[in-house]
Design an enzyme around this catalytic site. Structure first.
Site, mmCIF file in Angstrom:
data_model
loop_
_atom_site.group_PDB
_atom_site.id
_atom_site.type_symbol
_atom_site.label_atom_id
_atom_site.label_comp_id
_atom_site.label_asym_id
_atom_site.label_seq_id
_atom_site.Cartn_x
_atom_site.Cartn_y
_atom_site.Cartn_z
ATOM 1 N N LYS A 1 0.865 -1.057 0.005
ATOM 2 C CA LYS A 1 -0.019 0.059 0.140
ATOM 3 C C LYS A 1 0.869 1.134 -0.010
ATOM 4 O O LYS A 1 0.772 2.286 0.769
ATOM 5 C CB LYS A 1 -0.866 0.009 1.371
ATOM 6 C CG LYS A 1 -1.879 -1.173 1.100
ATOM 7 C CD LYS A 1 -2.819 -1.188 2.462
ATOM 8 C CE LYS A 1 -3.693 -2.332 2.408
ATOM 9 N NZ LYS A 1 -4.429 -2.597 1.183
ATOM 10 N N CYS A 2 1.703 1.341 -0.920
ATOM 11 C CA CYS A 2 2.803 2.402 -0.857
ATOM 12 C C CYS A 2 2.629 3.007 -2.236
ATOM 13 O O CYS A 2 2.420 2.151 -3.230
ATOM 14 C CB CYS A 2 4.211 1.740 -0.640
ATOM 15 S SG CYS A 2 5.738 2.856 -0.745
ATOM 16 N N GLY A 3 3.118 4.348 -2.350
ATOM 17 C CA GLY A 3 3.281 5.041 -3.620
ATOM 18 C C GLY A 3 4.377 4.121 -4.665
ATOM 19 O O GLY A 3 4.218 4.311 -5.861
ATOM 20 N N TYR A 4 5.324 3.485 -3.985
ATOM 21 C CA TYR A 4 6.271 2.696 -4.782
ATOM 22 C C TYR A 4 5.664 1.397 -5.089
ATOM 23 O O TYR A 4 6.515 0.467 -5.764
ATOM 24 C CB TYR A 4 7.572 2.719 -4.148
ATOM 25 C CG TYR A 4 8.281 3.821 -4.185
ATOM 26 C CD1 TYR A 4 8.816 4.682 -5.275
ATOM 27 C CD2 TYR A 4 8.514 4.450 -2.894
ATOM 28 C CE1 TYR A 4 9.594 5.845 -5.119
ATOM 29 C CE2 TYR A 4 9.011 5.783 -2.786
ATOM 30 C CZ TYR A 4 9.579 6.444 -4.035
ATOM 31 O OH TYR A 4 10.429 7.669 -3.704
ATOM 32 N N THR A 5 4.479 0.843 -4.594
ATOM 33 C CA THR A 5 4.141 -0.499 -4.834
ATOM 34 C C THR A 5 4.113 -1.064 -6.173
ATOM 35 O O THR A 5 4.419 -2.083 -6.651
ATOM 36 C CB THR A 5 2.789 -0.647 -4.263
ATOM 37 O OG1 THR A 5 2.896 -0.489 -2.979
ATOM 38 C CG2 THR A 5 2.120 -2.179 -4.567
#
Length: 157
Positions: free
Chosen positions: A34-38
Protein backbone atom coordinates in the site's frame (compact mmCIF):
# COMPACT_ATOMS: atom_id res chain seq x y z
CA UNK A 1 29.92 -13.35 7.43
CA UNK A 2 28.17 -12.62 4.15
CA UNK A 3 24.67 -12.79 2.68
CA UNK A 4 25.01 -16.52 2.00
CA UNK A 5 25.44 -17.26 5.71
CA UNK A 6 21.94 -15.91 6.47
CA UNK A 7 18.52 -17.51 6.35
CA UNK A 8 14.89 -16.50 6.59
CA UNK A 9 11.45 -18.01 6.23
CA UNK A 10 9.71 -17.62 2.91
CA UNK A 11 6.18 -16.29 2.64
CA UNK A 12 4.84 -19.87 2.95
CA UNK A 13 6.73 -20.29 6.26
CA UNK A 14 9.51 -22.60 5.02
CA UNK A 15 13.10 -21.96 6.11
CA UNK A 16 15.33 -20.74 3.27
CA UNK A 17 19.12 -20.88 3.57
CA UNK A 18 20.60 -18.08 1.49
CA UNK A 19 23.56 -20.34 0.75
CA UNK A 20 21.35 -21.64 -2.10
CA UNK A 21 21.99 -18.30 -3.83
CA UNK A 22 25.76 -18.83 -4.10
CA UNK A 23 26.80 -18.14 -7.68
CA UNK A 24 23.75 -15.92 -8.27
CA UNK A 25 23.33 -12.15 -8.15
CA UNK A 26 20.65 -11.18 -5.63
CA UNK A 27 18.53 -8.05 -5.48
CA UNK A 28 17.00 -7.79 -1.99
CA UNK A 29 14.09 -5.35 -1.70
CA UNK A 30 11.87 -4.40 1.23
CA UNK A 31 8.37 -4.29 -0.22
CA UNK A 32 4.88 -3.09 0.77
CA UNK A 33 1.45 -3.42 -0.83
CA UNK A 34 0.00 0.00 0.00
CA UNK A 35 2.87 2.33 -0.87
CA UNK A 36 3.32 4.90 -3.59
CA UNK A 37 6.20 2.73 -4.83
CA UNK A 38 4.10 -0.48 -4.91
CA UNK A 39 3.88 -0.36 -8.74
CA UNK A 40 7.62 -1.19 -8.67
CA UNK A 41 6.49 -4.80 -8.21
CA UNK A 42 5.77 -4.76 -11.95
CA UNK A 43 9.25 -3.47 -12.77
CA UNK A 44 10.87 -5.96 -10.40
CA UNK A 45 9.05 -8.84 -12.06
CA UNK A 46 10.10 -7.61 -15.54
CA UNK A 47 13.69 -7.30 -14.32
CA UNK A 48 13.53 -10.81 -12.91
CA UNK A 49 12.14 -12.23 -16.15
CA UNK A 50 14.81 -10.41 -18.17
CA UNK A 51 17.79 -11.61 -16.11
CA UNK A 52 16.83 -14.78 -14.23
CA UNK A 53 18.28 -17.05 -16.93
CA UNK A 54 21.60 -15.19 -16.50
CA UNK A 55 21.61 -15.74 -12.73
CA UNK A 56 19.58 -12.93 -11.14
CA UNK A 57 17.46 -13.70 -8.08
CA UNK A 58 15.07 -11.12 -6.64
CA UNK A 59 13.92 -11.47 -3.04
CA UNK A 60 11.10 -9.36 -1.70
CA UNK A 61 10.98 -8.79 2.05
CA UNK A 62 7.54 -7.47 3.05
CA UNK A 63 7.70 -4.95 5.88
CA UNK A 64 5.14 -2.86 7.71
CA UNK A 65 7.77 -0.47 9.11
CA UNK A 66 6.86 2.59 7.08
CA UNK A 67 3.43 4.13 7.51
CA UNK A 68 1.79 0.75 8.15
CA UNK A 69 1.84 0.16 4.39
CA UNK A 70 2.07 -3.65 4.63
CA UNK A 71 -0.70 -4.58 7.07
CA UNK A 72 -1.64 -7.91 5.47
CA UNK A 73 -0.90 -11.47 6.44
CA UNK A 74 1.64 -13.47 4.46
CA UNK A 75 -1.17 -15.12 2.48
CA UNK A 76 -2.76 -11.75 1.70
CA UNK A 77 0.62 -10.36 0.60
CA UNK A 78 1.36 -13.37 -1.62
CA UNK A 79 -2.12 -13.23 -3.18
CA UNK A 80 -1.86 -9.47 -3.76
CA UNK A 81 1.52 -9.79 -5.47
CA UNK A 82 0.42 -12.68 -7.68
CA UNK A 83 -2.97 -11.24 -8.66
CA UNK A 84 -1.94 -7.62 -9.22
CA UNK A 85 1.63 -7.94 -10.52
CA UNK A 86 2.15 -11.58 -11.50
CA UNK A 87 5.08 -11.84 -9.10
CA UNK A 88 7.09 -15.05 -9.49
CA UNK A 89 10.28 -13.96 -7.71
CA UNK A 90 10.91 -15.06 -4.11
CA UNK A 91 8.97 -13.45 -1.28
CA UNK A 92 9.92 -13.90 2.35
CA UNK A 93 7.87 -13.59 5.54
CA UNK A 94 7.01 -10.13 6.77
CA UNK A 95 9.82 -8.72 8.88
CA UNK A 96 11.25 -5.60 10.52
CA UNK A 97 13.83 -3.73 8.44
CA UNK A 98 14.50 -0.91 10.93
CA UNK A 99 14.89 -0.27 14.63
CA UNK A 100 15.98 -2.36 17.60
CA UNK A 101 14.02 -5.46 16.55
CA UNK A 102 15.38 -5.38 12.98
CA UNK A 103 15.60 -8.84 11.39
CA UNK A 104 19.18 -10.25 11.17
CA UNK A 105 18.99 -10.14 7.37
CA UNK A 106 18.45 -6.39 7.46
CA UNK A 107 20.96 -5.99 10.27
CA UNK A 108 23.53 -7.44 7.86
CA UNK A 109 22.32 -5.50 4.79
CA UNK A 110 22.32 -2.10 6.50
CA UNK A 111 25.64 -2.60 8.31
CA UNK A 112 27.56 -4.25 5.44
CA UNK A 113 26.36 -2.06 2.59
CA UNK A 114 28.74 0.42 0.94
CA UNK A 115 26.16 3.01 2.10
CA UNK A 116 25.61 2.07 5.75
CA UNK A 117 22.56 3.13 7.74
CA UNK A 118 18.90 2.46 8.26
CA UNK A 119 16.52 1.74 5.41
CA UNK A 120 14.62 4.96 4.78
CA UNK A 121 11.45 3.69 3.04
CA UNK A 122 9.79 0.82 1.19
CA UNK A 123 11.39 -0.54 -2.01
CA UNK A 124 15.00 0.20 -1.08
CA UNK A 125 17.22 -2.20 -3.00
CA UNK A 126 20.43 -4.02 -2.03
CA UNK A 127 22.51 -5.69 -4.74
CA UNK A 128 24.50 -8.76 -3.67
CA UNK A 129 27.21 -10.36 -5.81
CA UNK A 130 27.71 -14.08 -6.52
CA UNK A 131 29.97 -14.43 -3.46
CA UNK A 132 27.43 -12.87 -1.07
CA UNK A 133 28.95 -9.39 -0.77
CA UNK A 134 26.82 -6.25 -0.98
CA UNK A 135 27.88 -4.28 -4.03
CA UNK A 136 25.17 -1.66 -4.30
CA UNK A 137 22.34 0.08 -2.51
CA UNK A 138 19.61 1.94 -4.32
CA UNK A 139 17.00 4.22 -2.77
CA UNK A 140 13.28 3.71 -3.27
CA UNK A 141 13.12 6.28 -6.05
CA UNK A 142 15.45 4.19 -8.26
CA UNK A 143 13.09 2.24 -10.48
CA UNK A 144 13.79 -1.43 -11.26
CA UNK A 145 13.93 -0.66 -14.98
CA UNK A 146 16.39 2.24 -14.52
CA UNK A 147 19.62 2.18 -16.50
CA UNK A 148 21.53 2.70 -13.23
CA UNK A 149 20.20 -0.48 -11.63
CA UNK A 150 20.35 -2.57 -14.81
CA UNK A 151 23.99 -1.56 -15.41
CA UNK A 152 24.90 -2.53 -11.84
CA UNK A 153 23.20 -5.92 -12.21
CA UNK A 154 24.78 -6.60 -15.62
CA UNK A 155 28.25 -5.80 -14.23
CA UNK A 156 27.83 -8.63 -11.67
CA UNK A 157 26.21 -11.30 -13.87
Amino acid sequence: MNFHSLQSKNIQGKEVAFSQYKGKVVLAVNVASKCGYTPQYEGLEKLYQQYKSKGLVIIGFPSNDFGGQEPGTEKEIADFCKLNYGVTFDLMKKLKVTGDSKDPVYQFLTESSPKKGEVKWNFEKFLVDKEGNIKGRFESSVKPESNELKAAIESLL
